[in-house]
Enzyme design. Sequence first.
Site, mmCIF file in Angstrom:
data_model
loop_
_atom_site.group_PDB
_atom_site.id
_atom_site.type_symbol
_atom_site.label_atom_id
_atom_site.label_comp_id
_atom_site.label_asym_id
_atom_site.label_seq_id
_atom_site.Cartn_x
_atom_site.Cartn_y
_atom_site.Cartn_z
ATOM 1 N N GLN A 290 52.345 24.287 54.954
ATOM 2 C CA GLN A 290 53.164 23.875 53.808
ATOM 3 C C GLN A 290 54.597 24.383 53.967
ATOM 4 O OE1 GLN A 290 51.987 24.063 49.447
ATOM 5 N NE2 GLN A 290 52.825 26.107 49.700
ATOM 6 N N MET B 212 50.809 27.292 41.577
ATOM 7 C CA MET B 212 49.837 26.564 40.754
ATOM 8 C C MET B 212 49.144 27.515 39.783
ATOM 9 S SD MET B 212 48.465 23.402 42.937
ATOM 10 C CE MET B 212 47.118 24.187 43.781
ATOM 11 N N GLU C 99 53.407 32.511 53.667
ATOM 12 C CA GLU C 99 52.858 32.161 54.981
ATOM 13 C C GLU C 99 51.347 31.944 54.922
ATOM 14 O OE1 GLU C 99 54.160 34.949 57.937
ATOM 15 O OE2 GLU C 99 56.152 34.033 58.026
ATOM 16 N N HIS D 72 51.316 35.838 45.196
ATOM 17 C CA HIS D 72 52.395 35.194 44.437
ATOM 18 C C HIS D 72 53.445 36.224 44.036
ATOM 19 C CE1 HIS D 72 48.829 32.554 43.315
ATOM 20 N NE2 HIS D 72 49.670 31.654 43.779
ATOM 21 N N ARG E 40 41.730 30.496 44.528
ATOM 22 C CA ARG E 40 40.371 29.959 44.649
ATOM 23 C C ARG E 40 39.334 31.037 44.970
ATOM 24 N NH1 ARG E 40 43.147 25.232 47.078
ATOM 25 N NH2 ARG E 40 42.699 23.424 45.747
ATOM 26 N N LEU F 187 47.811 33.660 39.098
ATOM 27 C CA LEU F 187 48.607 34.447 40.043
ATOM 28 C C LEU F 187 47.896 35.712 40.511
ATOM 29 C CD1 LEU F 187 52.208 34.188 38.519
ATOM 30 C CD2 LEU F 187 50.998 32.602 40.024
ATOM 31 N N GLN G 61 48.595 16.261 44.578
ATOM 32 C CA GLN G 61 48.170 16.812 45.858
ATOM 33 C C GLN G 61 46.652 16.974 45.971
ATOM 34 O OE1 GLN G 61 50.496 20.452 45.059
ATOM 35 N NE2 GLN G 61 48.826 21.583 46.005
ATOM 36 N N MET H 117 44.395 36.445 50.166
ATOM 37 C CA MET H 117 44.378 36.243 48.713
ATOM 38 C C MET H 117 44.607 34.779 48.383
ATOM 39 S SD MET H 117 46.075 39.322 46.690
ATOM 40 C CE MET H 117 45.319 40.921 46.764
ATOM 41 N N SER H 118 43.855 34.285 47.412
ATOM 42 C CA SER H 118 43.973 32.895 46.981
ATOM 43 C C SER H 118 43.428 32.789 45.561
ATOM 44 C CB SER H 118 43.153 32.001 47.916
ATOM 45 O OG SER H 118 42.946 30.738 47.324
HETATM 46 P P1 AMP Z 1 49.619 28.276 45.119
HETATM 47 O O1 AMP Z 1 49.625 28.797 43.723
HETATM 48 O O2 AMP Z 1 48.321 28.480 45.836
HETATM 49 O O3 AMP Z 1 50.154 26.881 45.217
HETATM 50 O O4 AMP Z 1 50.649 29.189 45.912
HETATM 51 C C1 AMP Z 1 51.976 29.314 45.480
HETATM 52 C C2 AMP Z 1 52.769 30.055 46.527
HETATM 53 O O5 AMP Z 1 52.197 31.339 46.752
HETATM 54 C C3 AMP Z 1 52.736 29.328 47.874
HETATM 55 O O6 AMP Z 1 54.013 29.417 48.483
HETATM 56 C C4 AMP Z 1 51.698 30.100 48.635
HETATM 57 O O7 AMP Z 1 51.873 30.056 50.032
HETATM 58 C C5 AMP Z 1 51.916 31.497 48.119
HETATM 59 N N1 AMP Z 1 50.719 32.304 48.328
HETATM 60 C C6 AMP Z 1 49.468 32.034 47.883
HETATM 61 N N2 AMP Z 1 48.600 32.978 48.338
HETATM 62 C C7 AMP Z 1 49.324 33.845 49.076
HETATM 63 C C8 AMP Z 1 49.003 35.022 49.826
HETATM 64 N N3 AMP Z 1 47.774 35.491 49.902
HETATM 65 N N4 AMP Z 1 50.010 35.659 50.470
HETATM 66 C C9 AMP Z 1 51.274 35.179 50.403
HETATM 67 N N5 AMP Z 1 51.641 34.073 49.721
HETATM 68 C C10 AMP Z 1 50.683 33.424 49.072
#
Ligand code: AMP
Length: 281
Positions: A155, A32, A150, A39, A189, A35, A63, A186-187
């Site tokens: 998901q 999404m 993970e 990611h 958000r 990054l 979603q 990491m996120s």
């Molecule tokens: P998102 O952009 O949040 O939808 O995440 C896209 C992909 O990146 C998904 O498969 C997430 O599980 C993965 N992802 C997001 N944050 C992390 C993280 N801290 N460590 C590993 N994978 C991540």
Amino acid sequence: MTHQHHSDTAGLRALIQKARQQGRTIGFVPTMGFLHRGHQSLIEACSQAGHYTVVSIFVNPAQFGPNEDLDTYPRNPEGDFQLSREAGADLVWYPEVHDLYPPGCQTMVTPGDLAKRLCGLSRPQFFGGICSVVLKFFNIIQPDATWFGEKDFQQLAIIRKMVSDFYLNIQVMGGELIREEDGLAMSSRNARIRPEDREPALTLYRTILNAQEAYRRGERDALKLARELKAAWPDCLELDYLDFREPVLLEPTNELKEDTRIFLGAWLNGVRLIDNARVAP
Ligand code: AMP
């Protein structure tokens, strides 16, 4: 490397077709955007496995619930392009909503019980929205392999189940959860966590460490340990769930085993936080 800013699904298909004709296999990393290294680790793994690596950047409206953060979800398309390229992406696609949900489109995937627990309890349309958009991506891109982190373990489990239930010929790969220096998962958000909220945000990781320490000391009673960990939860952080689950269908478990995982979900001043780990690291 091609930068696809416009909504050009036919152009995207043509580029992927060309890579295939050159003998490449196709790898796909859906995101999404906004990054970070989490990611990037997935993009690197995909690229290092030798695939022509397609990254999608799409904030999927299906979603998000009506009171969720669709409108304020952080975005940075130019930065995402740089970080994708650094990590080895061959193609970055920025579809528009109408590319994936054109007028008249109405069919959605309904995942099963696995999608009704943990994050699915408080977010009923969440995983159906994810499965639907991921299936659309799979059919447009037709990847040989795909990477999911993970960080979003539920998901990943649901996508594995969809791929198996629908006989999709796609290898689903999991990437390890990447953390900040201080342990926060990491996120995208995290950019919205206020500096003064950083400390309470670390509660999820601290709780994981406490669970792992208890397991190491010999604790095997999942319900008792969950009760103790919840009792230590701070008031300033709204707990959604704290649960021990087996790692495939995420069924509840009373006895902690080596592959049992702890799952956590919370809200911190409107920011959604999740984390998970094996109890035996
Ligand atoms: P998102 O952009 O949040 O939808 O995440 C896209 C992909 O990146 C998904 O498969 C997430 O599980 C993965 N992802 C997001 N944050 C992390 C993280 N801290 N460590 C590993 N994978 C991540």
